[in-house]
Design an enzyme around this catalytic site. Structure first.
Site, mmCIF file in Angstrom:
data_model
loop_
_atom_site.group_PDB
_atom_site.id
_atom_site.type_symbol
_atom_site.label_atom_id
_atom_site.label_comp_id
_atom_site.label_asym_id
_atom_site.label_seq_id
_atom_site.Cartn_x
_atom_site.Cartn_y
_atom_site.Cartn_z
ATOM 1 N N GLU A 232 45.469 34.763 67.193
ATOM 2 C CA GLU A 232 44.090 34.676 67.684
ATOM 3 C C GLU A 232 43.921 35.321 69.057
ATOM 4 O OE1 GLU A 232 42.164 30.838 65.650
ATOM 5 O OE2 GLU A 232 43.820 30.341 66.971
ATOM 6 N N GLU A 299 46.765 30.130 58.064
ATOM 7 C CA GLU A 299 46.441 28.729 58.312
ATOM 8 C C GLU A 299 45.443 28.298 57.251
ATOM 9 O OE1 GLU A 299 45.140 27.921 62.312
ATOM 10 O OE2 GLU A 299 46.719 29.153 63.201
#
Length: 800
Positions: A232, A299
């Site tokens: 991220e 995820e």
């Protein structure tokens, strides 16, 4: 000098520093067998070495075959000056026809993200680290997890060694995260100029150094299949150049970076389409656009609190033949919580804010499939193990089919055991032979049992178990199972009528029969007393219940706000001011509530309840009392337009806490929910009522059981209540020390009140727990009670 290892070839590269003359002897062994030993000169302190190994034993998570490479350094006189060793494995990981292949087979990642965390030492590597790490690895193997993403940095060295040894695939992630800089422009607060690292030149050198360090330290581990640039951190040319650098270093692995989803300027940064928390519907829509590259969820199935509902939908998609979706990594493995003492000196698992820090995300990091305190599997692990198992078994009354999803292992590597249960009790058991199915193949077999003529429900379980002890489990450990009900032989019910008497008082109705008496109150609106064998069995009037304590996922999707009227309905349903109009002896009509009808074999007492909702809704609760002490109970609700679906539909009882043991015939052994019950087995189970309070960091809905045929809650003498579902439809069942409202009011387990009651909820339906994410995703609609049509639930209870 460290070796570079490729499938079938050992390479030893030049060291970065070092001078002098001498030689190196390289010896490769497999167990005690020497594969080769070769001495090479070192001129100027360096040399290049390559050696082909014929027909190497290939490494995989199914069969983590390792070799020992020993390197001896000799000086110019031939004296030994240094010895080092490295365990190596031979395997080939490649991208072919837009699929990730391991040793030529399409791989599916059945993974979990793992933070370096200990409830004892926090993020520090402490005295407990190796012990805790080994427990994590063993627990993962025992529960069919085959892959780890090292979120979001290099983990301690020992993890990589253990993954090599025990067999776990690794996405080795580089230490990079700058989430807090790029979600600001996403929120529209500032522009992109504050995003890091983006293409800012002052960050390039440190990023390249970190990625190089990740590669150099971990390059020799066969478990590492994929390099991840970080987590991220938006995108940009610098990240692309990092990817190109590691590709130059290593063409035997792929490069992963999910961040291009948020910054698609350089899509070629990643070899893999990687998303976070996309729904199965989203994944299917992406795949329908064409096979551009393999897809994973780095995820998914956010395991915060009571979660992981509908996990099966993801794994079923990944199992489709040649599907571009190749699995994912649950977020995450373990609750990140710290041991702390409360004000009374009792230890508890503390989370964000418990140390006075602000701002904080509170319990948002309590999202593990293992508890933080003792690293034990949480109830969610039962579902993970089943959804991740590599052998699928389907059973019906004609036979069973076995699908071997292993890539390299025949089912003959395991013992296959068939079990026949009658009404939850083992009736027959037999070890099956010749269940030898090649990797990725399917075969069908006849049932090994004949169904007896005795009345009962017959279920067959096919279980695959370890033949021998392994490093991670003992012989007999179950690696996969399938179960199916193959027959229900009904008995002819007895028509015996047990006598009873009915007494009508001014404000009460009494029924007396064999070893029991009951009292119904019109003033208090319900069953106010049920005495069995002279002992009062209920502490409060049973009530219609439509509410469950919100889970973390419920809080994230505002379930309380959307469905909160059902909490009020559960707390404040009243029989006052509502009833059936009947003629009065004085003329006109009156409202009668309850109504009482005496029939030949029973007494039927029915209450109507105003549910205090807007728009107004009602329900009825009917008790049919038989002379032997059975009370058949029916809850009925007619739909009202404008009300949201209810979280639960059932009846709540409060009995004395002395009744502290629950036994049930239904799904178990761990808690199950409508959308999280695939990993359960139908059987008879028993535990303490207190054991059903799962140790989630924040008290919430927990401990429920699905597909319950019967359940009994008893004291140490065996006295208590037996609940039986209607023959046509099993029930949901819960026995806890607290009401849903008490659990909802507590933010830590120590805030729960002292235990005074056992709270029983017999339910016709209960909403699933969800789990696609914890910040807005709803429970899938098929796992929410449908109140657009009449809903009715019937069960029976009696004293024992």
């Amino acid at each position: 000098m460290l070796p570079d290892v490729d499938m079938g070839i050992i390479h030893a590269g030049q060291p970065e520093v070092g001078e002098g003359k001498g030689a190196a002897r390289l010896t490769l062994r497999r167990s005690e067998l020497e594969v080769f030993s070769e001495k090479i000169p070192l001129n100027g302190g360096s040399a290049l070495f390559s050696h082909a190994v014929e027909n190497p034993h290939l490494w995989s998570a199914e069969d983590p075959a390792l070799y020992e490479l020993e390197i001896e350094l000799l000086d110019d006189a031939g004296h030994l000056v240094e010895v080092t060793g490295q365990k190596v494995g031979f395997r080939k990981f490649e991208l072919k026809n837009n699929r990730m292949l391991l040793n030529g087979k399409r791989i599916v990642f059945k993974g979990a993200n793992r933070h370096e965390f200990s409830s004892i030492t926090g993020r520090a590597v402490g005295v407990h680290t190796h012990e805790e790490l080994l427990r994590d690895i063993i627990t993962m193997k025992q529960n069919n997890i085959n892959a780890i993403r090292t979120s979001h940095y290099q983990n301690q060295d020992a993890l990589y060694d253990l993954c090599d040894e025990y067999g776990l695939y690794l996405i080795a992630e580089n230490n990079l995260e700058s989430h807090g800089t790029w979600d600001i422009p996403q929120a529209g607060i500032r522009g992109i100029e504050g995003v890091l690292p983006n293409d800012k030149p002052e960050w390039k050198a440190v990023l390249f150094d970190r990625m190089n360090s990740t590669y150099q330290r971990d390059k020799n581990h066969p478990a590492v299949l994929i390099w991840s640039l970080g987590n991220e951190s938006f995108g940009g040319e610098t990240l692309l150049q990092m990817a190109e650098m590691v590709r130059r270093f290593d063409d035997t692995r792929l490069v992963h970076y999910e961040g291009v989803v948020n910054d698609p300027r350089f899509l070629e940064t990643t070899d893999i389409e990687s998303h976070m928390y996309s729904t199965v519907k989203d994944i299917k829509e992406y795949l329908a656009q064409g096979d551009k590259r393999p897809y994973i969820e780095c995820e998914y199935s956010h395991a915060m609190g009571n979660s992981n509902g509908a996990l099966h939908k993801y794994t079923e998609l990944a199992d489709q033949k040649d599907c571009g979706y190749q699995g994912g990594f649950i977020w995450d493995y373990i609750d990140q919580s710290i041991w702390k003492k409360d004000r009374y000196g009792k230890w508890f698992q503390a989370y964000g804010g418990d140390f006075g820090e602000r701002p904080t995300d509170y319990n948002f990091s309590g999202n593990g499939i293992a508890y933080g305190g003792d690293r034990a599997p949480s109830p969610k692990m039962q579902e993970v193990k089943f959804c991740y198992q590599n052998i699928a078994i389907s059973i019906d009354n004609s036979g069973f089919e076995v699908w071997n999803k292993n890539l390299f292992t025949s089912t003959d590597a395991f013992d296959c055991v068939a079990l026949l249960h009658r009404d939850g009790k083992l009736y027959q058991q037999q070890k099956l032979t010749n269940i030898d199915i090649a990797p990725e193949e399917r075969s069908s077999f006849p049932l090994p049992f004949m169904v007896p003529a005795l009345p009962g429900e017959y279920a067959v379980t096919i279980s695959f178990r370890l033949k021998e002890d392994t490093s991670w489990a003992k012989k007999g450990h179950e690696v996969a199972f399938g179960q199916g009900v193959i027959a229900v032989v009904r008995s002819i019910p007895s028509k015996k009528v047990t006598p009873f008497t009915v007494t009508h008082g001014t404000h009460n109705i009494g029924v007396r029969g064999e070893n029991f008496d009951v009292l119904f109150s019109d003033l208090n609106g319900g069953l106010t007393s049920y005495r069995y064998a002279g002992k009062e069995m209920i502490q409060e009037i049973p009530r219609p219940n439509f509410w469950r304590a919100p889970t973390d996922n419920d809080c994230g999707n505002n379930m309380g706000g959307v469905r909160g009227q059902w909490k009020l309905a559960s707390l404040y349903a009243t029989a006052k001011g509502i009833g059936k109009e009947i003629p009065s002896v004085h003329g006109g009509t009156i409202l009668q509530n309850p109504t009482c009808e005496v029939e030949a074999d029973s007494v039927v007492v029915t209450y109507l309840y105003n549910l205090q909702t807007s728009p107004a809704a009602e329900c009825s609760l009917q008790y049919r009392v038989f002379g032997d002490g059975r009370i058949q109970t029916t809850l009925h609700y007619d739909p009202v337009e404008g009300l949201a679906a209810m979280p639960e539909f059932g009846v709540l009882f409060k009995i004395d806490a002395d009744y502290d043991t629950v036994e049930w015939y239904g799904n178990g052994p761990a808690e199950t929910y409508w959308d999280r019950q695939h990993g359960a087995k139908l059987g008879i189970y028993q535990n303490k009522v207190a054991d059903n309070m799962a140790q989630y960091l924040v008290p919430q809905e927990c401990g429920a059981k699905t597909a319950v045929r019967w359940a009994k809650v008893v004291d140490r003498k065996g006295r208590g209540l037996l609940f039986t579902a209607d023959a046509a439809k099993p029930m949901f069942f819960s026995a806890l020390p607290y009401t849903p409202h008490e659990m909802e009011s507590a933010k830590h387990p120590y805030e729960l009140p002292p235990v005074h009651y056992t709270v029983i909820r017999a339910m016709g339906e209960q909403m699933g727990v969800g789990g696609d994410d914890s910040w807005g995703a709803n429970v899938h609609p098929e796992y929410i009670p449908d109140v657009t049509k009449p809903v009715e639930f019937t069960f029976t209870f009696r004293g024992i």
